[in-house]
Design an enzyme around this catalytic site. Structure first.
Site, PDB file in Angstrom:
ATOM      1  N   GLN B 220       8.689  36.671   4.389  1.00 29.11           N
ATOM      2  CA  GLN B 220       7.526  36.904   3.536  1.00 29.11           C
ATOM      3  C   GLN B 220       7.164  38.387   3.499  1.00 29.11           C
ATOM      4  O   GLN B 220       6.306  38.786   2.723  1.00 29.11           O
ATOM      5  CB  GLN B 220       6.315  36.097   4.049  1.00 29.11           C
ATOM      6  N   ARG B 367      -1.215  29.347   5.662  1.00 29.83           N
ATOM      7  CA  ARG B 367      -1.893  29.372   4.363  1.00 29.83           C
ATOM      8  C   ARG B 367      -3.356  29.773   4.541  1.00 29.83           C
ATOM      9  O   ARG B 367      -4.260  29.077   4.086  1.00 29.83           O
ATOM     10  CB  ARG B 367      -1.797  28.019   3.682  1.00 29.83           C
ATOM     11  N   CYS B 368      -3.545  30.890   5.194  1.00 30.31           N
ATOM     12  CA  CYS B 368      -4.893  31.263   5.580  1.00 30.31           C
ATOM     13  C   CYS B 368      -4.873  32.724   5.975  1.00 30.31           C
ATOM     14  O   CYS B 368      -3.903  33.220   6.515  1.00 30.31           O
ATOM     15  CB  CYS B 368      -5.321  30.362   6.728  1.00 30.31           C
ATOM     16  N   GLU B 737      -4.848  30.285  -0.817  1.00 22.83           N
ATOM     17  CA  GLU B 737      -5.180  29.674   0.454  1.00 22.83           C
ATOM     18  C   GLU B 737      -6.499  28.918   0.452  1.00 22.83           C
ATOM     19  O   GLU B 737      -6.769  28.132   1.360  1.00 22.83           O
ATOM     20  CB  GLU B 737      -5.163  30.757   1.538  1.00 22.83           C
TER      21      GLU B 737
END
Lengths: 295, 783
Positions: B220, B367-368, B737
């Site tokens: 990522q 996802r945060c 998110e």
């Protein structure tokens, strides 16, 4: 992810398959639908030296009906039952059960006989076929023998099949009276093993009294179980709230679940009670509504 | 045939995703699709014990297996000074174990062979003898003086990794003493895993003649990974080419560097051949970075009118064997200090203690935006408890306590400056969609009949887009991001960014941003990410930072292009630059609307017909250092029914109203919301990674770690309010998110709401049917 190295045989006749099993015995596993065997091999939990693929054995395909029974060939896939509405006329519990198995991918490949031979206590077919009083035919070097499903399942992942025996078919008796059926399953998600499964079928005589009943329980014991005492209390009586509650309590008592991440033993036993009560109540309504067959 | 996307002024339109054509046709190119000539495969030997001394490793049988080319152990790596590697959190982590193992499934040896199956066969032949040690599983026990100290490599003889605190403890304690009502709750957010569809892996391809490493990796953050590699492996940075191919989901799982990566690189350098390592599912779930695992304790004070007066939070954070979180360096507990949420707390205090245990290392921001989900879950659950205590409707309690729209920019008591929001309007919209008063009436009727129906709210505020260089860095590298735009002679554009999408839709949404700024269509703009040789430096895609940072860079780089284009347009229109106007699609001569030129015409002129003395070409690069973070927010409503017989919960309705500022593509936003809600649903109802007392992982595969299918996933209803970020170049805030951050509390609050007549104020997630059943039976409820 990758299985250990193994040899592969694809016999084209039943005799050849039995011969291979006799030769390799404990070193061999039979591959039918592969929905349990292949994941276990990929995780290297199973490492057979020989995989005997029976998918090209013509005698194991298809199914036939006699006057008093339905005989499913050992290669009958779950989906073949799921989509055959004609079965509802005489064998209402089969489609009820098939539709609850795992997911469409598993149902397209997995076989009824393979599920029985694997003997996972959480499997759906064992409870269903016990409730129906079904038997399997096993072929070995000495010929065929008929084994009631209840006698086939000895312990978790253990059957009474000899190492050189192979299931060739499953015989499901035809109901004598009006019959209605229900399958219930609690799972944490689609494709999960059952937390609790209940499969039941009730036949009634002309007066509405129960003439035959089978209650199979999945995932609440070392094998699938049949709730005999619950069945007995229903025999000869018309279905009604009181007797249903009585039977549900007896079925819960018959369950022998283990505590695990799907819930405590007490929880699973109580879900058996709830499901047997719901299942029998649904069957009672189906019989009353004339949805049952033979009416 | 490719999809034609020829719509002009694309910003804000539901343009179909350009990348989907290749994904749905199976023409993506993921890591495991790549096969290089002479490539070898690496498999890892992993520890069966959570805590044990290694007394002997015998690799001779593995080395004797035909087809095995190399076996590496920690001792081999130690000779290269590579037995340990730094983590992004400033800790260090074993690559291959030396001395002892600290978690089950820890990497102990690596086997490289001609095929993957042979590599796994070889791994089975590596004999390791262990002397088991007592495992430390409970983080509270880990903190006690009697607990064995797990990390012998550290000077500090303690299992405490860090103590971090923020806010005014004395003021908070005073306010809690003075409060008319104080509610307390222990809130647990269990260990979960991002579980992307594609696990982590890499191909290391070292060319000794060139002294050059090509590294294909599921990353990522490819630029950051290249820099870390240059620092760790001692390879010159310009001779490391990192390629992050199509990524099958990341969710934070693909931010850190993993032992398998280092082992593959060492193997490739040793053998001078390409080496592929890719995880099996079990390896992904058991070793490469969990998320959450926060044990939180909250005290929340309120006055007689239900206005909140103080918030105190203390947390034990279980990081496992190594602190392998990927937080910005100055934030060991991430942005957990967003814990005051959407509410106007006069004073607050939060503390987090990071702890080592014998579990897999982490934890990543799933996802945060770095521990924001934990913070959001805590405050939204605590507000629910306060509403129950005050016997006040939870919507009314929230409306009473929201930060009012006129207070923005709002200074939070824990140090953040919220950019914008209209929380009351966002909540009202959600309540209107779901018809809240009617639901409450229905609930009252059902309760009278003995039925269990619940309505749960979550009105969360996120903090994303890390971040401004004054505060945010990872190992010293500032957390800006970048975009380089090249306009070619026919008006077609290639734009490259420092981010790396994993399903977010950048190839479409960033093309929309640039096309909008340049008067082109989305089809005219090709977005490229993930190749460190071509893309400008950036910190990557996680923490909802792509739109706030790279999106800002894209708009500002496009404006730089437009500035130069305007000069060329003036030349073509034969007027002064001051007399040229941009109408959104064309350059127009002021006062002469019939005289205009298009961007493609200007682009051609940039290569063929320039004003005298102007540098040829039409391109620009922008490195965007944002002035602040952005603060997306939302109001979620969950409606559930509970089966009294089994404890199973059915989510009947779920309404998500999000405010992510300017919306670039509503269809992409809806897709993000649907995906994140599905994950939030899973976290609330079925996911956790528990361990037994010996530290054995009890959810090492998808049979035990549950991922929902379309069958059990509820139907999602979405809505939006738009409160643009005042400081972002196009007013966008980031959205990927929000649903994962905001939804778990809505589900939990709904279940607790259904059970609240029994006096229930808390049940730990995941809300498995058996857990709900146990609460029902404790309170004498049965079918």
């Amino acid at each position: 992810m990758f299985p250990n190295a193994f040899d592969y045989a694809a016999p084209t006749s039943l005799d050849e398959a039995v011969d291979l099993l006799s030769r390799y015995g404990d070193d061999a596993k039979v591959l039918a639908g592969g929905q349990s065997l292949l994941p276990m091999m990929k995780l290297r939990l199973a490492a057979p030296a020989w995989v005997i693929d029976i998918n090209r054995v013509p005698e194991l395909d298809g199914r036939r009906e006699s006057d008093d029974a339905l005989i499913l060939g050992a290669l009958t896939r779950h989906s073949a039952i799921e989509w055959d509405r004609d079965l509802d006329a005489d064998y209402p519990l089969l489609r009820e059960t098939a539709a609850l198995i795992a997911d469409p991918l598993v149902r397209n490949r997995g076989t009824v006989a393979g599920s029985l031979a694997h003997a996972d206590p959480a499997a759906d077919w064992a409870a269903c076929l016990m409730a129906l009083g079904a038997s399997v035919t096993a072929r070995g070097p000495q010929g065929d023998r008929l084994i009631p499903v209840e006698d086939l399942l000895v312990d978790t992942l253990t059957t009474s099949l000899e190492l050189d025996e192979i299931i060739t078919g499953v015989t499901v008796p035809r109901p004598a009276g009006r019959a209605a059926a229900k399958s219930l399953k609690l799972e944490r998600k689609v494709g999960d093993f059952a937390v609790v499964g209940v499969s039941l079928q009730v036949e009634v005589g002309s007066g509405g009294a129960v003439s035959r009943v089978g209650i199979g329980l999945a995932a609440v014991g070392p094998t699938a179980l049949r709730a005999r005492e619950a069945e007995a209390v229903l025999m000869g009586r018309p279905l009604g709230p009181e007797v249903i509650r009585e039977a549900a309590a007896l079925a819960a008592a018959a369950a022998d679940p283990a505590s695990d991440r799907r819930g405590s033993a007490a929880y699973k036993r109580d879900v058996v009670r709830v499901f047997v009560e719901r299942g029998l109540t649904a069957v009672q309504h189906r019989l009353a509504d004339g949805q049952a067959l033979g009416a | 045939m490719a999809l034609e996307i020829t719509e002009s002024r694309p910003l804000g339109k539901p343009i179909k995703r350009k990348e989907d054509a290749r994904f749905v046709r199976g023409q993506g190119r993921y890591l495991d699709d790549i096969k290089l000539p002479d490539m070898l495969y690496l498999a890892l030997v992993r520890s069966p014990y959570a805590h044990a001394r290694i007394t002997r490793i015998d690799t001779s049988r593995a080395q004797a297996l035909p087809g095995v080319r190399l076996v590496l152990t920690g001792e081999d790596l130690a000779k290269m000074n590579l037995a340990w590697m730094p983590t992004l959190a400033g800790d260090q982590q074993m690559v291959l174990a030396t001395g002892k193992v600290l978690f089950q499934y820890q990497e102990v040896a690596a086997v490289v062979a001609d095929s993957r199956a042979l590599a796994e066969d070889g791994a089975q032949l590596v004999e390791v003898e262990y002397d088991p040690l007592p495992a430390v599983v409970d983080p509270f026990w880990a903190l006690s003086p009697q607990a064995p100290v797990l990390r012998e490599d550290r000077e500090e003889a303690s299992n405490r990794i860090f103590h971090w605190e923020v806010g005014d403890l004395d003021g908070t304690e005073r306010a809690l003493r003075d409060a008319a009502t104080v509610v307390t709750e222990r809130i647990r957010m269990p260990r979960v895993h991002p579980a992307p569809l594609e696990p982590c892996g890499c191909i290391a391809d070292y060319n000794a003649a060139r002294g050059h490493l090509t590294w294909y990796v599921t990353s990522q953050a490819p630029h950051a990974h290249r820099t870390v590699l240059a620092m760790v492996a001692g390879l010159p940075e310009h001779k490391i080419h990192v390629i992050s191919p199509d990524i099958g989901g990341g969710f934070g799982n693909k931010v850190p560097v993993f032992p398998g990566y280092v082992a593959a690189i060492v193997a490739s350098i040793s053998l001078n051949r390409p080496v592929k390592w890719i995880e099996a599912r079990t390896e992904n779930l058991t070793s490469t970075n969990f998320a959450r695992d926060y044990h939180m304790e909250v005290a929340l004070g309120a006055d007689r009118d239900g206005r909140v007066t103080a918030l105190r939070v203390s947390t034990v954070a279980d990081h496992g064997a190594f602190d392998a979180a990927a937080d910005p360096t100055k934030f060991p507990a991430g942005l957990f200090s967003i814990v005051t949420g959407s509410y106007d707390f006069p004073v607050a205090y939060a503390a987090v203690d990071g702890v080592y245990t014998n579990k897999a290392p982490g934890g990543v921001a799933y996802r945060c935006s770095f521990r924001v989900t934990e913070a959001s879950f805590l405050i939204e659950r605590a507000m629910n408890t306060l509403a129950l205590r005050l016997n006040m409707d939870p919507a009314e309690l929230r409306q009473r306590n929201f930060i009012a729209p006129e207070r923005f920019p709002y200074q939070s008591p824990l140090g953040w400056t919220y950019d914008s929001g209209h929380y009351a309007a966002t909540l009202q919209k959600a309540l209107d969609i779901v018809d809240y008063p009617a639901l409450r009436r229905e609930q009252a009727e059902r309760r009278a009949r003995g039925e269990l129906m619940g309505i749960g709210l979550s009105t969360f505020t996120e903090i994303v887009g890390a971040g401004p260089s004054s505060t945010f860095d990872i190992l010293g590298i500032k957390m800006f991001d970048s975009c380089e735009i090249r306009v070619h002679p026919t008006g077609k554009v290639i734009a490259r960014l420092g981010t790396r999408h994993q399903g977010q839709g950048h190839e479409t949404t960033f093309a929309q941003v640039i096309a909008e700024e340049l008067g082109l269509t989305t089809d005219d703009v090709l977005i490229e990410e993930g190749d460190t040789d071509t893309a400008p430096y950036g910190l990557g895609t996680y923490a909802s930072r792509s739109t706030p940072l790279a999106g800002g860079a894209a708009a500002l780089a496009a404006r730089r292009v437009r500035d130069k284009a305007k000069k060329i347009a003036a030349h073509l229109l034969e007027v002064d630059e001051a007399e040229v106007e941009w109408d959104g699609q064309n350059f127009v001569a002021m006062g002469a609307p019939d005289r205009s030129v298009t961007m493609p015409a200007v682009a051609l002129a940039a290569y063929t017909n320039l004003p005298h003395g102007m540098e040829p070409g039409l391109e620009a690069t922008y490195y965007y250092d944002p002035p602040n973070l952005t603060f997306p927010n939302g109001a979620y409503v969950a409606v559930v029914d509970i089966d009294k017989g089994t404890g199973a919960v059915t989510v009947r309705r779920f309404v998500a109203v999000d405010d992510c500022g300017t919306v670039i593509n509503p269809m992409v936003v809806d897709g993000q919301i649907h995906g994140g809600l599905t994950e939030g649903f899973a976290i609330a109802f079925m996911q956790e990674i528990p361990f037994d007392e010996d530290g054995n992982c009890l959810a090492p595969n998808f049979m035990d770690y549950l991922v929902p299918t379309a069958v059990e996933t509820p139907h999602w209803e979405t809505g939006r309010t738009v409160t643009p970020s005042p400081h972002h170049p196009i007013g966008a805030k980031g959205v990927g998110e929000s649903p994962n951050v905001g939804s778990p509390a809505a589900f939990a609050n709904a279940v607790i709401d259904a059970l609240s007549p029994l006096g229930v104020t808390n049940i730990d997630i995941p809300l498995f049917p058996w857990k709900v059943w146990e609460v029902l039976r404790e309170h004498g409820v049965a079918e």
